[in-house]
Design a protein around this motif. Structure first.
Motif, mmCIF file in Angstrom:
data_model
loop_
_atom_site.group_PDB
_atom_site.id
_atom_site.type_symbol
_atom_site.label_atom_id
_atom_site.label_comp_id
_atom_site.label_asym_id
_atom_site.label_seq_id
_atom_site.Cartn_x
_atom_site.Cartn_y
_atom_site.Cartn_z
ATOM 1 N N CYS A 176 4.469 0.542 1.667
ATOM 2 C CA CYS A 176 4.869 -0.092 2.561
ATOM 3 C C CYS A 176 4.099 -1.576 2.449
ATOM 4 C CB CYS A 176 4.653 0.158 3.916
ATOM 5 S SG CYS A 176 5.581 2.025 4.171
ATOM 6 N N ASP A 177 4.569 -2.735 2.873
ATOM 7 C CA ASP A 177 4.007 -3.977 2.960
ATOM 8 C C ASP A 177 3.192 -3.766 4.167
ATOM 9 O OD1 ASP A 177 5.162 -4.749 0.441
ATOM 10 O OD2 ASP A 177 6.308 -6.424 1.637
ATOM 11 N N CYS A 178 2.062 -4.392 4.258
ATOM 12 C CA CYS A 178 0.891 -4.643 5.235
ATOM 13 C C CYS A 178 0.178 -6.021 5.277
ATOM 14 C CB CYS A 178 0.056 -3.655 5.405
ATOM 15 S SG CYS A 178 -0.978 -3.605 3.894
ATOM 16 N N VAL A 179 -0.463 -6.331 6.021
ATOM 17 C CA VAL A 179 -1.383 -7.429 6.472
ATOM 18 C C VAL A 179 -2.657 -6.978 6.758
ATOM 19 C CG1 VAL A 179 -1.889 -9.713 7.614
ATOM 20 C CG2 VAL A 179 0.597 -9.268 6.869
ATOM 21 N N GLU A 180 -3.790 -7.146 5.629
ATOM 22 C CA GLU A 180 -5.108 -6.838 6.020
ATOM 23 C C GLU A 180 -6.077 -8.055 6.319
ATOM 24 O OE1 GLU A 180 -5.053 -2.861 2.871
ATOM 25 O OE2 GLU A 180 -6.250 -4.851 2.039
ATOM 26 N N VAL A 181 -6.622 -8.086 7.066
ATOM 27 C CA VAL A 181 -7.551 -9.207 7.731
ATOM 28 C C VAL A 181 -9.156 -8.703 7.257
ATOM 29 C CG1 VAL A 181 -8.154 -10.238 9.654
ATOM 30 C CG2 VAL A 181 -5.945 -9.483 9.817
ATOM 31 N N TYR A 182 -9.524 -9.717 6.551
ATOM 32 C CA TYR A 182 -11.067 -9.417 6.188
ATOM 33 C C TYR A 182 -11.809 -10.717 6.771
ATOM 34 C CZ TYR A 182 -8.985 -6.259 2.650
ATOM 35 O OH TYR A 182 -8.411 -5.445 1.930
ATOM 36 N N ARG A 200 0.822 -1.062 -0.080
ATOM 37 C CA ARG A 200 -0.043 0.117 -0.082
ATOM 38 C C ARG A 200 0.815 1.505 0.140
ATOM 39 N NH1 ARG A 200 -2.994 -3.089 -1.488
ATOM 40 N NH2 ARG A 200 -4.799 -3.914 -0.503
ATOM 41 N N GLU A 201 0.509 2.356 -0.434
ATOM 42 C CA GLU A 201 1.019 3.491 -0.543
ATOM 43 C C GLU A 201 0.857 4.418 0.586
ATOM 44 O OE1 GLU A 201 3.198 4.938 -2.742
ATOM 45 O OE2 GLU A 201 2.895 3.118 -4.151
ATOM 46 N N GLN A 202 1.757 4.984 1.320
ATOM 47 C CA GLN A 202 1.663 5.552 2.456
ATOM 48 C C GLN A 202 1.862 6.852 2.522
ATOM 49 O OE1 GLN A 202 0.659 4.157 5.252
ATOM 50 N NE2 GLN A 202 0.773 1.948 4.285
ATOM 51 N N PRO A 203 1.088 8.017 3.015
ATOM 52 C CA PRO A 203 1.341 9.363 2.637
ATOM 53 C C PRO A 203 2.725 9.730 3.073
ATOM 54 C CG PRO A 203 0.138 8.890 4.470
ATOM 55 C CD PRO A 203 0.196 7.562 3.786
ATOM 56 N N GLY A 204 3.110 10.911 2.588
ATOM 57 C CA GLY A 204 4.742 11.211 3.067
ATOM 58 C C GLY A 204 4.605 11.876 4.519
ATOM 59 N N VAL A 205 5.875 11.489 4.890
ATOM 60 C CA VAL A 205 6.103 11.795 6.376
ATOM 61 C C VAL A 205 6.704 13.456 6.434
ATOM 62 C CG1 VAL A 205 6.534 9.496 6.934
ATOM 63 C CG2 VAL A 205 8.271 10.823 6.339
ATOM 64 N N VAL A 206 6.839 13.900 7.376
ATOM 65 C CA VAL A 206 7.406 15.276 7.630
ATOM 66 C C VAL A 206 8.905 15.290 6.788
ATOM 67 C CG1 VAL A 206 8.457 17.216 9.189
ATOM 68 C CG2 VAL A 206 6.590 15.354 9.886
ATOM 69 N N ASP A 207 8.737 16.598 6.169
ATOM 70 C CA ASP A 207 10.262 16.847 5.410
ATOM 71 C C ASP A 207 10.176 15.776 4.104
ATOM 72 O OD1 ASP A 207 10.603 18.910 7.124
ATOM 73 O OD2 ASP A 207 12.052 17.595 8.381
ATOM 74 N N THR A 208 9.053 15.170 3.746
ATOM 75 C CA THR A 208 9.197 14.176 2.634
ATOM 76 C C THR A 208 8.099 14.608 1.916
ATOM 77 O OG1 THR A 208 10.088 12.755 3.905
ATOM 78 C CG2 THR A 208 9.288 12.029 1.916
ATOM 79 N N ALA A 209 8.313 14.870 0.470
ATOM 80 C CA ALA A 209 7.022 15.366 -0.323
ATOM 81 C C ALA A 209 6.444 14.071 -0.917
ATOM 82 C CB ALA A 209 7.485 16.180 -1.418
ATOM 83 N N THR A 252 0.819 -2.703 9.468
ATOM 84 C CA THR A 252 1.688 -1.978 8.449
ATOM 85 C C THR A 252 3.101 -2.041 8.897
ATOM 86 O OG1 THR A 252 -0.155 -0.507 7.775
ATOM 87 C CG2 THR A 252 2.049 -0.020 7.165
ATOM 88 N N PHE A 253 3.943 -2.568 8.164
ATOM 89 C CA PHE A 253 5.306 -2.840 8.211
ATOM 90 C C PHE A 253 6.119 -1.561 7.728
ATOM 91 C CE2 PHE A 253 3.408 -6.937 7.702
ATOM 92 C CZ PHE A 253 3.372 -7.524 8.770
ATOM 93 N N HIS A 254 7.300 -1.594 8.481
ATOM 94 C CA HIS A 254 8.355 -0.533 8.084
ATOM 95 C C HIS A 254 8.513 -0.742 6.590
ATOM 96 C CE1 HIS A 254 12.088 1.734 7.766
ATOM 97 N NE2 HIS A 254 11.619 2.386 9.080
ATOM 98 N N HIS A 255 9.031 0.479 5.787
ATOM 99 C CA HIS A 255 9.193 0.266 4.216
ATOM 100 C C HIS A 255 10.387 -0.378 4.034
ATOM 101 C CE1 HIS A 255 11.343 3.923 5.463
ATOM 102 N NE2 HIS A 255 12.201 3.794 4.282
ATOM 103 N N PHE A 256 11.245 -0.501 4.748
ATOM 104 C CA PHE A 256 12.590 -1.423 4.632
ATOM 105 C C PHE A 256 12.410 -2.900 4.427
ATOM 106 C CE2 PHE A 256 15.115 2.321 6.399
ATOM 107 C CZ PHE A 256 15.330 2.812 5.148
#
Length: 581
Positions: free
Chosen positions: A222-228, A208-217, A240-244
């Motif tokens: 980031c990878d994530c696990v969604e439960v349905y 999933r695309e995550q919105p920009g953080v501070v000082d980042t345009a 949601t996991f770290h983008h690394f």
């Protein structure tokens, strides 16, 4: 140019004079046909356009006639037109050596089929085909519905529903309508137990695309696990996991209160995360701890390629074909290895290596038994054999991998609670389904009493079937062919063939194949003679036919003939005949 213009071109006498075939002899020209015309005189674009209207199977067959037509039929221009005809909404062909050919074949061969175990009518049904789906990569039946993942990362939610039949009657149909659940998915998983009644939630590994953080345009993915919820398709939880960190596979272990998520990274490392499914529906957020699994911590040099799991154990296959186990309960450990001597409850995550003579390609993990397939197409079974689910011809447990000698080069392998299934391909490229173990509740169609050996089941298998998954009510089969990702088996070296004895026949099997066959026939006759009733002798004879290396037509003939004799001498439903009969 439509479909009707192709036959008119076929009726025209066109001479094939490609460099590989050479020109046709002049003496073979028939009178009244005029002068021959070389197909190479036509513009390549016109030839590609005409060929693109042929069915996919005819395009493949035409490409095998000569070198020139092979190049034309294998060109990306032909397959791009075919792909747009099969999937008009598809605009990106993907990656690979031949992306348009792969995309066209994926969409031509896709399908989901099912056959119910109970009832009088045992016919093969087909689910609704999502128009937007780009091939079928994986599928997962849950308690009420079916989920499909395609090659673009879209998850489709196929629903069972009450519909009106042609006669105006209301009937229950499986997978008859669909909706798009989510996009950007990499993999999904649910409760690892074989009974779909426990599959309440669907865990989707996605990007999933995550919105920009501070000082980042710019935003970042980031990878994530969604439960349905499987019943409604509603999303109830997200991790949601770290983008690394980038993952490619997810499996579940354990029960609802202590559900463990195992995540495989692109680098071959395993991470775990524990959740409580009883708290997923509560509207709150909390922080979980992602820990490195012991198989990656203790053996950092290993690069895991794939993994399989059930509620009590996990199996890892490395990129070098090695196999490692995690067994979490003493009962499963005893069933798999036949002893509890090496089981340590304080080190349940410690990986246990499994020794095999060759590289393992894929596996199947049941509750208390498993199956492994190596690079030469050999099948090895291990674990509990109370119902004959290992297919070894007996009901003796195996504490180490044991080869099933009469089966080779499977398309797919599946292990359940107390039975096993093998999807096999014949010499004429048709498919058949073999099964062994417990036959209760119709799980082995045609074999209600089960079988200790793999026997052919009474199921019509689709031509392009690639994977299967039975439930309590029916058997699902996924159809699809990926030209870039399918198991390619190697030929067994001559030294290994000569040194591999037949089962229970001694080391002289390779030197005297005729003598081995004679000994096997004598063994089969003794087994048939030891059966006390005629009914049991018929069943044993059917098993023997499944063991013998017969052609497909011969095998079908003997099975049909035995069924006719069985019905003539009392039938299956009238009980076994007496020894006097």
């Amino acid at each position: 140019m439509g479909e009707k213009s192709v036959p008119s071109l076929r009726r025209r006498w066109v001479k094939r004079s490609c460099p590989s075939c050479g020109p046709e002899p002049e003496g073979e020209e028939k009178k009244g046909r005029g002068n021959p015309i070389s197909i190479q005189l036509f513009p390549p674009e016109l030839v590609e356009h005409i060929i693109s209207f042929l069915p996919v199977r005819d395009v493949v067959s035409l490409g095998q006639t000569c070198h020139y037509l092979h190049e034309v039929c294998d060109s990306e221009g032909v397959w791009r037109r075919i792909c747009h005809r099969l999937s008009p909404r598809l605009r990106e062909q993907g990656s690979g050596v031949q992306p348009w050919k792969r995309a066209a074949i994926l969409n031509y061969t896709k399908g989901l089929y099912f056959q119910a175990f109970g009832g009088r009518r045992r016919c093969l049904g087909k689910s609704v085909a999502p128009v937007l789906a780009h091939g079928y990569r994986r599928f997962l039946p849950t308690k009420d519905h079916v989920f499909i993942l395609d090659y673009t990362g879209t998850v489709f939610f196929l629903k069972n529903a009450l519909v009106s039949s042609t006669l105006g009657q209301i009937q229950w149909k499986r997978a008859c309508c669909y909706v798009v659940l989510c996009h950007g998915a990499k993999d999904f998983a649910s409760d690892p137990r074989g009974d779909t009644i426990y599959r309440k939630y669907l865990y989707v590994l996605a990007t999933r695309e995550q919105p920009g953080v501070v000082d980042t345009a710019h935003s970042r993915s980031c990878d994530c696990v969604e439960v349905y919820l499987q019943s409604s398709g509603q999303r109830v939880f997200k991790i949601t996991f770290h983008h690394f960190m980038s993952f490619k596979q997810i499996v579940l272990v354990g029960l609802e209160a202590q559900r463990t998520l195992l995540l495989l990274t692109e680098e071959g490392k395993i991470y775990s995360l524990v959740v409580n499914e009883a708290q997923l529906g509560q509207p709150r957020s909390y922080t979980g701890q992602l820990a490195l699994r012991k198989v990656s911590h203790c053996l950092p040099h290993l690069r895991v390629a794939c993994m399989a799991s059930n509620q009590g154990s996990t199996l890892y296959i490395t990129d070098q074909g090695g196999v490692y186990f995690e067994v979490h309960t003493p009962g499963v450990y005893r069933d798999l290895f036949g002893t509890l001597e090496a089981f340590d409850p304080t080190y349940q995550q410690m990986p246990l290596p499994v020794s095999l003579p060759a590289k393992v390609l894929f596996c199947a993990l049941g509750y208390n038994h498993l199956g492994l397939v190596d690079e030469f197409g050999r099948i090895f079974m291990q674990g509990n054999n109370r119902y004959g689910q290992l297919g070894t011809g007996d009901k003796m447990d195996r504490g180490e991998p044991t080869q099933v000698h009469y089966l080779q080069r499977p398309v797919a392998l599946w292990c359940g609670l107390n039975h096993s299934l093998v999807l096999s391909q014949r010499s004429d490229f048709s498919k058949e389904l073999l099964g062994c173990g417990c036959g209760a509740r119709g799980r082995l169609p045609g074999w209600p009493r089960g079988s200790a050996s793999f026997v052919k089941l009474h199921i019509k298998v689709p031509l392009y079937a690639s994977s299967l998954c039975p439930t309590r009510e029916c058997l699902y089969m996924l159809s699809g062919h990926d030209i870039e990702h399918h198991p390619t088996y190697r030929d067994l070296p001559a030294s290994r063939v000569a040194g591999t004895p037949e089962p229970s026949l001694g080391a002289e099997a390779a030197q005297d194949p005729e003598g081995v066959a004679a000994q096997a026939c004598e063994l089969y006759l003794r087994q048939i003679h030891s059966c006390p009733t005629l009914q049991e002798r018929m069943e044993k004879t059917k098993e023997v036919v499944g063991w013998m290396p017969l052609m497909a037509a011969q095998e079908d003939f003997f099975w049909e003939a035995l069924d006719m004799l069985q019905r003539a001498f009392g039938g299956v439903g009238q009980g076994p005949p007496t020894p006097d009969s």
